[in-house]
Scaffold this motif. Sequence first.
Motif, PDB file in Angstrom:
ATOM      1  N   ALA A 287     -18.817  13.400 -43.209  1.00 64.29           N
ATOM      2  CA  ALA A 287     -18.721  12.581 -44.800  1.00 64.29           C
ATOM      3  C   ALA A 287     -18.907  11.066 -44.745  1.00 64.29           C
ATOM      4  O   ALA A 287     -19.663  10.514 -45.777  1.00 64.29           O
ATOM      5  CB  ALA A 287     -17.712  12.981 -45.434  1.00 64.29           C
ATOM      6  N   ALA A 288     -18.473  10.446 -43.778  1.00 62.92           N
ATOM      7  CA  ALA A 288     -18.645   9.160 -43.609  1.00 62.92           C
ATOM      8  C   ALA A 288     -20.032   8.625 -43.205  1.00 62.92           C
ATOM      9  O   ALA A 288     -20.446   7.674 -43.782  1.00 62.92           O
ATOM     10  CB  ALA A 288     -17.568   8.360 -42.525  1.00 62.92           C
ATOM     11  N   GLY A 289     -20.593   9.169 -42.380  1.00 63.76           N
ATOM     12  CA  GLY A 289     -21.798   9.035 -41.749  1.00 63.76           C
ATOM     13  C   GLY A 289     -23.074   9.297 -43.011  1.00 63.76           C
ATOM     14  O   GLY A 289     -23.876   8.350 -42.918  1.00 63.76           O
TER      15      GLY A 289
ATOM     16  N   TYR B 274     -27.060   9.557 -35.230  1.00 62.81           N
ATOM     17  CA  TYR B 274     -26.864  10.274 -34.034  1.00 62.81           C
ATOM     18  C   TYR B 274     -25.859  11.443 -34.468  1.00 62.81           C
ATOM     19  O   TYR B 274     -24.626  11.001 -34.637  1.00 62.81           O
ATOM     20  CB  TYR B 274     -26.628   9.759 -32.942  1.00 62.81           C
ATOM     21  N   GLU B 275     -26.187  12.518 -34.597  1.00 60.24           N
ATOM     22  CA  GLU B 275     -24.956  13.664 -34.748  1.00 60.24           C
ATOM     23  C   GLU B 275     -25.017  14.668 -33.643  1.00 60.24           C
ATOM     24  O   GLU B 275     -26.109  15.352 -33.351  1.00 60.24           O
ATOM     25  CB  GLU B 275     -25.460  14.207 -35.915  1.00 60.24           C
ATOM     26  N   LEU B 276     -23.905  14.864 -32.999  1.00 60.47           N
ATOM     27  CA  LEU B 276     -23.660  15.593 -31.748  1.00 60.47           C
ATOM     28  C   LEU B 276     -24.258  17.201 -32.087  1.00 60.47           C
ATOM     29  O   LEU B 276     -24.626  17.784 -31.362  1.00 60.47           O
ATOM     30  CB  LEU B 276     -22.227  15.527 -31.423  1.00 60.47           C
TER      31      LEU B 276
ATOM     32  N   GLY C 278     -19.494  17.359 -40.381  1.00 63.01           N
ATOM     33  CA  GLY C 278     -18.163  17.036 -39.376  1.00 63.01           C
ATOM     34  C   GLY C 278     -17.208  18.338 -39.560  1.00 63.01           C
ATOM     35  O   GLY C 278     -17.196  19.364 -39.699  1.00 63.01           O
ATOM     36  N   THR C 279     -15.941  17.537 -39.853  1.00 64.93           N
ATOM     37  CA  THR C 279     -14.641  18.438 -40.437  1.00 64.93           C
ATOM     38  C   THR C 279     -14.963  19.727 -41.163  1.00 64.93           C
ATOM     39  O   THR C 279     -14.451  20.759 -41.291  1.00 64.93           O
ATOM     40  CB  THR C 279     -13.814  17.568 -41.266  1.00 64.93           C
ATOM     41  N   TRP C 280     -16.137  19.729 -42.167  1.00 72.11           N
ATOM     42  CA  TRP C 280     -16.195  20.622 -43.135  1.00 72.11           C
ATOM     43  C   TRP C 280     -17.110  21.930 -42.663  1.00 72.11           C
ATOM     44  O   TRP C 280     -17.609  22.696 -43.484  1.00 72.11           O
ATOM     45  CB  TRP C 280     -16.640  20.080 -44.367  1.00 72.11           C
ATOM     46  N   VAL C 281     -17.642  21.691 -41.354  1.00 76.13           N
ATOM     47  CA  VAL C 281     -18.478  22.837 -40.777  1.00 76.13           C
ATOM     48  C   VAL C 281     -17.500  23.675 -39.949  1.00 76.13           C
ATOM     49  O   VAL C 281     -16.910  23.578 -38.842  1.00 76.13           O
ATOM     50  CB  VAL C 281     -19.323  22.079 -39.646  1.00 76.13           C
TER      51      VAL C 281
ATOM     52  N   ILE D 251     -14.482  21.704 -29.506  1.00 77.03           N
ATOM     53  CA  ILE D 251     -14.724  21.933 -30.671  1.00 77.03           C
ATOM     54  C   ILE D 251     -14.472  20.658 -31.787  1.00 77.03           C
ATOM     55  O   ILE D 251     -13.356  20.492 -31.657  1.00 77.03           O
ATOM     56  CB  ILE D 251     -14.350  23.322 -31.356  1.00 77.03           C
ATOM     57  N   HIS D 252     -15.323  20.212 -32.732  1.00 74.82           N
ATOM     58  CA  HIS D 252     -15.232  19.000 -33.315  1.00 74.82           C
ATOM     59  C   HIS D 252     -13.996  19.498 -34.523  1.00 74.82           C
ATOM     60  O   HIS D 252     -13.077  18.783 -34.602  1.00 74.82           O
ATOM     61  CB  HIS D 252     -16.117  18.589 -33.756  1.00 74.82           C
ATOM     62  N   SER D 253     -14.432  20.560 -35.415  1.00 77.99           N
ATOM     63  CA  SER D 253     -13.761  20.721 -36.346  1.00 77.99           C
ATOM     64  C   SER D 253     -12.542  21.465 -36.441  1.00 77.99           C
ATOM     65  O   SER D 253     -12.255  22.375 -35.495  1.00 77.99           O
ATOM     66  CB  SER D 253     -14.695  21.545 -37.483  1.00 77.99           C
TER      67      SER D 253
ATOM     68  N   THR E  46      -8.683  22.835 -50.594  1.00 78.40           N
ATOM     69  CA  THR E  46      -8.436  21.268 -50.429  1.00 78.40           C
ATOM     70  C   THR E  46      -6.949  20.893 -50.900  1.00 78.40           C
ATOM     71  O   THR E  46      -6.560  21.523 -52.075  1.00 78.40           O
ATOM     72  CB  THR E  46      -9.567  20.481 -51.288  1.00 78.40           C
ATOM     73  N   ASN E  47      -6.455  19.777 -50.452  1.00 79.46           N
ATOM     74  CA  ASN E  47      -5.335  19.394 -50.689  1.00 79.46           C
ATOM     75  C   ASN E  47      -5.342  18.346 -51.939  1.00 79.46           C
ATOM     76  O   ASN E  47      -4.131  18.067 -52.407  1.00 79.46           O
ATOM     77  CB  ASN E  47      -4.463  18.751 -49.532  1.00 79.46           C
ATOM     78  N   PHE E  48      -6.339  17.990 -52.207  1.00 81.29           N
ATOM     79  CA  PHE E  48      -6.787  17.138 -53.550  1.00 81.29           C
ATOM     80  C   PHE E  48      -7.583  17.949 -54.286  1.00 81.29           C
ATOM     81  O   PHE E  48      -8.627  18.690 -53.986  1.00 81.29           O
ATOM     82  CB  PHE E  48      -7.380  15.830 -53.103  1.00 81.29           C
TER      83      PHE E  48
ATOM     84  N   LEU F  36     -10.947  14.077 -57.055  1.00 76.41           N
ATOM     85  CA  LEU F  36     -10.531  13.053 -55.950  1.00 76.41           C
ATOM     86  C   LEU F  36     -11.487  13.193 -54.899  1.00 76.41           C
ATOM     87  O   LEU F  36     -11.473  12.260 -53.875  1.00 76.41           O
ATOM     88  CB  LEU F  36      -9.137  12.798 -55.803  1.00 76.41           C
ATOM     89  N   MET F  37     -11.845  14.326 -54.543  1.00 74.77           N
ATOM     90  CA  MET F  37     -12.307  14.866 -53.362  1.00 74.77           C
ATOM     91  C   MET F  37     -13.711  14.040 -53.157  1.00 74.77           C
ATOM     92  O   MET F  37     -14.321  14.128 -51.858  1.00 74.77           O
ATOM     93  CB  MET F  37     -12.505  16.193 -53.216  1.00 74.77           C
ATOM     94  N   GLY F  38     -14.592  13.905 -54.212  1.00 74.39           N
ATOM     95  CA  GLY F  38     -15.928  13.718 -54.093  1.00 74.39           C
ATOM     96  C   GLY F  38     -16.126  11.954 -53.983  1.00 74.39           C
ATOM     97  O   GLY F  38     -15.195  11.131 -54.064  1.00 74.39           O
TER      98      GLY F  38
ATOM     99  N   VAL G 149     -25.764  13.067 -28.869  1.00 73.47           N
ATOM    100  CA  VAL G 149     -24.621  12.544 -28.539  1.00 73.47           C
ATOM    101  C   VAL G 149     -24.813  11.113 -28.218  1.00 73.47           C
ATOM    102  O   VAL G 149     -25.645  10.744 -27.125  1.00 73.47           O
ATOM    103  CB  VAL G 149     -23.619  13.481 -27.541  1.00 73.47           C
ATOM    104  N   VAL G 150     -23.749  10.203 -28.638  1.00 72.94           N
ATOM    105  CA  VAL G 150     -23.665   9.021 -28.232  1.00 72.94           C
ATOM    106  C   VAL G 150     -22.805   8.791 -27.054  1.00 72.94           C
ATOM    107  O   VAL G 150     -21.729   9.235 -27.232  1.00 72.94           O
ATOM    108  CB  VAL G 150     -23.373   7.958 -29.624  1.00 72.94           C
ATOM    109  N   THR G 151     -23.322   8.338 -26.271  1.00 76.49           N
ATOM    110  CA  THR G 151     -22.505   8.079 -24.706  1.00 76.49           C
ATOM    111  C   THR G 151     -21.874   6.819 -24.541  1.00 76.49           C
ATOM    112  O   THR G 151     -20.911   6.818 -23.893  1.00 76.49           O
ATOM    113  CB  THR G 151     -23.225   8.748 -23.559  1.00 76.49           C
TER     114      THR G 151
ATOM    115  N   VAL H  88      -7.856   9.435 -49.882  1.00 77.88           N
ATOM    116  CA  VAL H  88      -8.894  10.149 -50.463  1.00 77.88           C
ATOM    117  C   VAL H  88      -9.820   9.716 -49.794  1.00 77.88           C
ATOM    118  O   VAL H  88     -10.752   8.770 -49.978  1.00 77.88           O
ATOM    119  CB  VAL H  88      -8.959   9.917 -52.176  1.00 77.88           C
ATOM    120  N   PRO H  89     -10.293  10.561 -48.619  1.00 78.08           N
ATOM    121  CA  PRO H  89     -11.415   9.872 -47.759  1.00 78.08           C
ATOM    122  C   PRO H  89     -12.637   9.478 -48.234  1.00 78.08           C
ATOM    123  O   PRO H  89     -13.297   8.408 -48.179  1.00 78.08           O
ATOM    124  CB  PRO H  89     -11.234  10.932 -46.691  1.00 78.08           C
ATOM    125  N   LEU H  90     -13.292  10.191 -49.216  1.00 76.87           N
ATOM    126  CA  LEU H  90     -14.897  10.078 -49.668  1.00 76.87           C
ATOM    127  C   LEU H  90     -14.879   8.692 -50.470  1.00 76.87           C
ATOM    128  O   LEU H  90     -16.013   8.129 -50.476  1.00 76.87           O
ATOM    129  CB  LEU H  90     -15.170  11.246 -50.148  1.00 76.87           C
TER     130      LEU H  90
END
Length: 429
Positions: free
Chosen positions: A14-16, A35-37, A43-46, A60-62, A70-72, A76-78, A119-121, A315-317
């Motif tokens: 969501a940030a990228g 760049y996405e691995l 990300g988290t939502w996959v 595993i990332h997620s 959701t907890n919000f 507020l989520m968007g 992947v960014v190394t 509220v991250p996004l």
Amino acid sequence: MLAITRVAVIGAGAAGICASRFLAARHDIFDHVVYELSESIGGTWVYTDRTGKDEHGFNIHSSMYKYLCTNFPKELMGYPDTDFNPDLPSYVSHWDVKDYLDDYAQKYDVLDHVQFSTVVTKVVPVGNTANAKWEVTVRHLQTDVEEKHVYDAVFICNGHYSVPRMPDLPGADTFTGKILHSHSYREPSVFEGQTVVCLGAGPSGTDIGLEVATVASHVVLSHNNTPFVCPLPDNLEQLPGIEQLEGDTVVFIGGARRRADVVLFCTGYEYTYPFLSSACGVVVEEKTRVTPMFKHCINIQHPSMFLIGLPTNVVPLIIFHYQVLFALAVLEGTVKLPTKDQMLAEEEAELKKRFAIGWKKSYAHKVNADLLEEYLADLAKLGAVKPLPAVKSAIYRFSLEMIFTHLMSFKTFNYELIDDKNFKLVKAK
Ligand code: FAD
């Protein structure tokens, strides 16, 4: 003619994708690559049933679990200028969030900029510190080809809910049951008939504790926060934090003892940046504080590096949106940063304020309801962006209280916006 600024974005969560959206909108001055691995955005939502390693040997990332709602509320989520589907209830599933992010990426032409399975190394500064460029090494996972590219700026959006923070409990090696972290929790049925101790009462601990209580014989929610006084399931009790493990028994602070089949750590995650060389100047203290950072998003040592999404309890996004616009204003030169010494002094003074109200170092990036308005107003002013409407802060405050007073039922309500300042709460149909 303005010179083109080349930008690398690391991660298409969501940030990228938020960073990519605004960089794409200014393609007259920015040329960027994300760049996405993995093979998809979100990300988290996959969600994946898998735990452990992926097919390339990466963890595993997620940490998403199957039935997460959701907890919000979606209000507020968007991102602040892009609403969720109005037909959805306020509390939505992780599938709905993934759909929302897919729509956002499509709408704002993000996908054309993403290199998937890449992947960014390594990230290394090139040149003088005030105006460093960045050498970014990437590996394409399908072909195993490695490349190096030089960029004028880097947005680090690799998330911080993937690497479990594991407490070091005395006697853990004697425990005869299972020890797990919520990162690997997917669904409750595996705990049928068992006694499960969930350590931690943050969003994951409470949510997973309630979910597990639907099938377990007994659940202990072990935490040192103010205990919940609202109705809870009959088979869920609250006890203080864990003191030690002894064979098949969990010993809690204060002396209570319970036999347990499983101890599930809901103890949060570490900040990790395995690709940053030490010359980047960013360090992670006690796994929870990234420093030296200005406004929790700019690397003070090299202010052409931006870390989007450090704040916690937020509220991250909404935060991503404001941080990205602030970072772009810095890159475009419409915001002039204070001197390095002034930024370091501000960071130090802010940490001292946090210590003064009793917060630990692990709360270094906490932006709770009390701090959110001021933090966003600050970024909005610096980035010349519209501040968050008061109604959003009001919903934030209220929805947090609802969690505490209606833990079992807060997701059965909808929020309706009346105007920029007011909302009403209605029972979902
Ligand atoms: P991520 O979503 O983690 O994305 C990071 C991306 O970077 C990933 O796609 C990853 O593959 C990629 N990446 C990492 N390293 C590299 C590399 N070296 N090279 C290339 N790519 C890389 N927030 C809410 O607002 N409401 C909720 O209800 C909520 N529930 C949550 C429940 C759980 C179980 C968890 C874990 C988090 C929850 N969150 C919730 C917080 C959620 O994480 C944020 O909303 C947000 O999605 C984080 O986005 P991000 O882009 O910062 O990180």
